[in-house]
Design a protein around this motif. Structure first.
Motif, mmCIF file in Angstrom:
data_model
loop_
_atom_site.group_PDB
_atom_site.id
_atom_site.type_symbol
_atom_site.label_atom_id
_atom_site.label_comp_id
_atom_site.label_asym_id
_atom_site.label_seq_id
_atom_site.Cartn_x
_atom_site.Cartn_y
_atom_site.Cartn_z
ATOM 1 N N ALA A 32 0.827 -1.205 0.000
ATOM 2 C CA ALA A 32 0.000 0.000 0.000
ATOM 3 C C ALA A 32 0.865 1.261 0.000
ATOM 4 C CB ALA A 32 -0.927 0.005 1.216
ATOM 5 N N VAL A 33 1.896 1.283 0.826
ATOM 6 C CA VAL A 33 2.786 2.445 0.882
ATOM 7 C C VAL A 33 3.523 2.620 -0.446
ATOM 8 C CG1 VAL A 33 4.876 3.347 1.990
ATOM 9 C CG2 VAL A 33 3.018 2.417 3.375
ATOM 10 N N ALA A 34 3.973 1.530 -1.030
ATOM 11 C CA ALA A 34 4.680 1.606 -2.309
ATOM 12 C C ALA A 34 3.777 2.145 -3.414
ATOM 13 C CB ALA A 34 5.225 0.232 -2.690
ATOM 14 N N PHE A 35 2.537 1.662 -3.483
ATOM 15 C CA PHE A 35 1.607 2.152 -4.495
ATOM 16 C C PHE A 35 1.280 3.627 -4.294
ATOM 17 C CE2 PHE A 35 0.515 -2.203 -5.776
ATOM 18 C CZ PHE A 35 0.402 -2.019 -7.135
ATOM 19 N N LEU A 36 1.026 4.026 -3.058
ATOM 20 C CA LEU A 36 0.702 5.429 -2.791
ATOM 21 C C LEU A 36 1.881 6.341 -3.108
ATOM 22 C CD1 LEU A 36 -1.336 5.132 0.510
ATOM 23 C CD2 LEU A 36 -2.189 5.785 -1.738
ATOM 24 N N ALA A 37 3.087 5.920 -2.737
ATOM 25 C CA ALA A 37 4.269 6.726 -3.038
ATOM 26 C C ALA A 37 4.489 6.807 -4.553
ATOM 27 C CB ALA A 37 5.497 6.132 -2.357
ATOM 28 N N GLY A 38 4.323 5.695 -5.240
ATOM 29 C CA GLY A 38 4.486 5.693 -6.693
ATOM 30 C C GLY A 38 3.466 6.577 -7.386
ATOM 31 N N LEU A 39 2.226 6.518 -6.947
ATOM 32 C CA LEU A 39 1.182 7.360 -7.537
ATOM 33 C C LEU A 39 1.440 8.835 -7.250
ATOM 34 C CD1 LEU A 39 -1.445 7.302 -9.129
ATOM 35 C CD2 LEU A 39 -2.665 7.124 -6.957
ATOM 36 N N ALA A 40 1.888 9.146 -6.043
ATOM 37 C CA ALA A 40 2.193 10.535 -5.695
ATOM 38 C C ALA A 40 3.351 11.076 -6.531
ATOM 39 C CB ALA A 40 2.517 10.642 -4.214
ATOM 40 N N ILE A 41 4.383 10.280 -6.707
ATOM 41 C CA ILE A 41 5.531 10.709 -7.520
ATOM 42 C C ILE A 41 5.110 10.903 -8.973
ATOM 43 C CG2 ILE A 41 7.751 9.933 -8.458
ATOM 44 C CD1 ILE A 41 8.233 8.617 -5.693
ATOM 45 N N TYR A 42 4.296 9.980 -9.486
ATOM 46 C CA TYR A 42 3.835 10.094 -10.875
ATOM 47 C C TYR A 42 3.010 11.367 -11.070
ATOM 48 C CZ TYR A 42 1.419 9.144 -15.213
ATOM 49 O OH TYR A 42 0.922 9.240 -16.480
ATOM 50 N N LYS A 43 2.097 11.632 -10.145
ATOM 51 C CA LYS A 43 1.256 12.828 -10.262
ATOM 52 C C LYS A 43 2.096 14.102 -10.133
ATOM 53 C CE LYS A 43 -3.331 12.006 -8.978
ATOM 54 N NZ LYS A 43 -4.358 12.226 -7.987
ATOM 55 N N PHE A 44 3.065 14.095 -9.214
ATOM 56 C CA PHE A 44 3.925 15.258 -9.025
ATOM 57 C C PHE A 44 4.727 15.547 -10.290
ATOM 58 C CE2 PHE A 44 7.954 17.175 -7.584
ATOM 59 C CZ PHE A 44 7.442 18.316 -7.002
ATOM 60 N N ARG A 45 5.283 14.516 -10.887
ATOM 61 C CA ARG A 45 6.075 14.703 -12.116
ATOM 62 C C ARG A 45 5.212 15.107 -13.296
ATOM 63 N NH1 ARG A 45 11.232 10.861 -12.670
ATOM 64 N NH2 ARG A 45 12.080 11.240 -10.613
ATOM 65 N N SER A 46 4.012 14.527 -13.401
ATOM 66 C CA SER A 46 3.161 14.870 -14.551
ATOM 67 C C SER A 46 2.627 16.291 -14.436
ATOM 68 C CB SER A 46 2.001 13.875 -14.663
ATOM 69 O OG SER A 46 1.121 13.986 -13.582
ATOM 70 N N ARG A 47 2.384 16.783 -13.251
ATOM 71 C CA ARG A 47 1.931 18.164 -13.075
ATOM 72 C C ARG A 47 3.079 19.137 -13.252
ATOM 73 N NH1 ARG A 47 -2.327 17.639 -8.083
ATOM 74 N NH2 ARG A 47 -3.891 16.530 -9.296
ATOM 75 N N GLY A 48 4.284 18.715 -12.891
ATOM 76 C CA GLY A 48 5.440 19.573 -13.059
ATOM 77 C C GLY A 48 5.818 19.748 -14.522
ATOM 78 N N ALA A 49 5.545 18.748 -15.340
ATOM 79 C CA ALA A 49 5.888 18.803 -16.761
ATOM 80 C C ALA A 49 4.913 19.675 -17.538
ATOM 81 C CB ALA A 49 5.891 17.394 -17.345
ATOM 82 N N SER A 50 3.705 19.848 -17.007
ATOM 83 C CA SER A 50 2.685 20.612 -17.735
ATOM 84 C C SER A 50 2.969 22.090 -17.759
ATOM 85 C CB SER A 50 1.329 20.388 -17.106
ATOM 86 O OG SER A 50 0.966 19.043 -17.225
#
Length: 50
Positions: A32-50
């Motif tokens: 659960a922690v790994a999935f949440l951390a991975g999703l948070a990192i993905y969202k952070f990077r995708s919003r930063g690229a926009s």
């Protein structure tokens, strides 16, 4: 990532955590922690690229 994709990812993570909780709660927490951390990192990077 649109809402549909995010919902599917969250649902799959929840089902995976549910089934691993039947086997070992410690593994379930780790997944659960790994999935949440991975999703948070993905969202952070995708919003930063926009």
């Amino acid at each position: 990532m649109n809402n549909k994709t995010e919902g599917i990812i969250n649902s799959l993570a929840a089902v995976l955590v549910l089934f691993t909780a039947m086997l070992d709660p410690r593994v379930s927490v780790g997944i659960a922690v790994a999935f949440l951390a991975g999703l948070a990192i993905y969202k952070f990077r995708s919003r930063g690229a926009s």
